[in-house]
Design an enzyme around this catalytic site. Structure first.
Site, PDB file in Angstrom:
ATOM      1  N   GLU A  39     -50.345  -9.695  63.555  1.00  0.00           N
ATOM      2  CA  GLU A  39     -49.387  -9.194  64.539  1.00  0.00           C
ATOM      3  C   GLU A  39     -50.084  -8.378  65.620  1.00  0.00           C
ATOM      4  O   GLU A  39     -49.715  -8.465  66.803  1.00  0.00           O
ATOM      5  CB  GLU A  39     -48.304  -8.362  63.853  1.00  0.00           C
ATOM      6  CG  GLU A  39     -47.327  -9.165  63.013  1.00  0.00           C
ATOM      7  CD  GLU A  39     -46.489 -10.119  63.835  1.00  0.00           C
ATOM      8  OE1 GLU A  39     -46.425  -9.976  65.069  1.00  0.00           O
ATOM      9  OE2 GLU A  39     -45.883 -11.034  63.238  1.00  0.00           O
ATOM     10  N   TYR A 122     -41.574  -2.946  66.359  1.00  0.00           N
ATOM     11  CA  TYR A 122     -41.627  -4.379  66.092  1.00  0.00           C
ATOM     12  C   TYR A 122     -42.620  -4.706  64.982  1.00  0.00           C
ATOM     13  O   TYR A 122     -42.295  -5.413  64.018  1.00  0.00           O
ATOM     14  CB  TYR A 122     -41.999  -5.164  67.359  1.00  0.00           C
ATOM     15  CG  TYR A 122     -42.502  -6.536  67.026  1.00  0.00           C
ATOM     16  CD1 TYR A 122     -41.609  -7.540  66.658  1.00  0.00           C
ATOM     17  CD2 TYR A 122     -43.864  -6.822  67.002  1.00  0.00           C
ATOM     18  CE1 TYR A 122     -42.062  -8.802  66.293  1.00  0.00           C
ATOM     19  CE2 TYR A 122     -44.326  -8.072  66.637  1.00  0.00           C
ATOM     20  CZ  TYR A 122     -43.421  -9.059  66.280  1.00  0.00           C
ATOM     21  OH  TYR A 122     -43.877 -10.294  65.900  1.00  0.00           O
ATOM     22  N   ASP A 140     -39.048  -8.662  69.162  1.00  0.00           N
ATOM     23  CA  ASP A 140     -40.031  -8.823  70.231  1.00  0.00           C
ATOM     24  C   ASP A 140     -39.407  -9.644  71.351  1.00  0.00           C
ATOM     25  O   ASP A 140     -38.197  -9.889  71.365  1.00  0.00           O
ATOM     26  CB  ASP A 140     -41.304  -9.482  69.695  1.00  0.00           C
ATOM     27  CG  ASP A 140     -41.090 -10.943  69.303  1.00  0.00           C
ATOM     28  OD1 ASP A 140     -39.923 -11.404  69.221  1.00  0.00           O
ATOM     29  OD2 ASP A 140     -42.095 -11.646  69.075  1.00  0.00           O
TER      30      ASP A 140
END
Length: 348
Positions: A39, A122, A140
């Site tokens: 991520e 997020y 997101d």
């Protein structure tokens, strides 16, 4: 806005995801560490660009402990070309937090995950939902775009209020038994079908039967977000000083753009001739080409100049780097990729 339409999304979305999920390495073997690294790498970066970096990173640092103990020079070299280098530094800072604050075990609590360096709402929600099955929407750009279009919602997605609004809507419909799959399905739908640039591929979308933007022909105007400010343009001179197949490098400051990376010496054109301030007055570099690099908020328009220097003429703190050193030791940002042919010509 038609709030009913979002409640209709989970079942067809998960059915679609079963057949259309992207095959990604961090999905084949799911751990909080792997999800976290992926991520962070994916922030502001395309999936295709991340794949090779992720594999090399996991080979070099297979555990949080390995990352925490890594020499920063090795870390930055592995990150070279991926951009946004503060992400790499925050990864290591967070790894050290995990070692000291959580006994070397990746935290499971959302707030604990959120407390790690470089981890926002997020990323914390993505880790908690995908690795630990916690029902938290990882909101997101993809999730915001899909939700705004499905609902026909004109709320500005760039504001804190807007993100909170969409988060609450998604929270209400998130399937409690499959939160990670729901988030990943939304990510994939936004990345491959409900596209951000150009026309979305509505014919392939599992939400097309109840998507308000599709029904009303508003996919081109949703989601709502203000226009971007134009990037600032900087005119720069980049100097390639050479000596016996080596090229001079200097390290950038520890804070700011490209912090701590090694670069070919350069200066703003408007600042005048930098050579006297470097102790190199009297030399006459020659024109060697032009290049450009685009950052998020600034563009560098560069003119390359080259000149041979005596070995002992190098300013304090600069280094001579041959091809091997540039490839294996010094992390040089891709901002200078325009001059790769020149680098190979003058530095092997």
């Amino acid at each position: 806005m038609h709030t009913l339409s979002i409640s209709m999304l989970p079942i067809p979305l998960l059915d679609w995801y079963r057949d259309n999920a992207r095959d990604l390495p961090w999905r084949r073997e799911v751990t909080a560490y792997r999800v976290w690294v992926s991520e962070i790498m994916l922030q502001q970066t395309r999936v295709a660009a991340v794949l090779g970096y992720f594999a090399r990173f996991m080979e070099a640092f297979p555990t949080v402990a390995d990352l925490a103990a890594a020499p920063e020079e090795q870390l930055m070299k592995l990150w070279q070309g991926l951009g946004y280098y503060s992400r790499a530094r925050n990864l290591q800072k967070a790894a050290k937090q995990i070692m000291t604050q959580f006994g070397g075990v990746f935290p499971t609590d959302y707030q604990d995950i959120r407390s790690l360096a470089g981890v926002g709402d997020y990323t914390a929600a993505a880790i908690a939902s995908i690795a630990y099955g916690q029902p938290l929407p990882a909101v997101d750009g993809n999730l915001l775009r899909v939700t705004a279009r499905v609902l026909g919602d004109e709320t500005d997605i760039t504001t804190g209020k807007g993100k909170k609004h969409f988060t609450e809507l998604l929270q209400a419909v998130m399937p409690l038994e499959q939160p990670g799959r729901f988030n990943q399905a939304m990510m994939d739908l936004g990345a491959t079908v409900c596209l951000p640039n150009g026309a979305p591929l509505c014919g392939r979308c599992p939400a097309r039967a109840f998507c308000i933007a599709h029904q009303e022909g508003r996919t081109g105007t949703l989601p709502v977000k203000p226009g971007k400010k134009p990037r600032r343009i900087e005119m720069r001179k980049v100097y390639f000083f050479t000596n016996q197949g080596r090229i001079a490098l200097r390290q950038r400051p520890e804070k700011g753009l490209l912090a701590g990376l090694w670069e070919y010496p350069n200066a703003l054109e408007e600042a005048g001739d930098p050579l006297p301030t470097w102790g190199l007055a009297g030399i006459e570099p020659v024109f060697a080409g032009t290049g450009k690099h685009i950052f998020t908020h600034v563009e560098w328009h560069m003119t390359a100049l080259r000149c041979a220097l005596p070995e002992d003429a190098l300013p304090a703190g600069w280094v001579w780097a041959d091809k091997t050193a540039r490839q294996s030791r010094y992390a040089i940002p891709s901002a200078f990729a325009s001059f790769q042919d020149l680098v190979e010509e003058v530095g092997g």
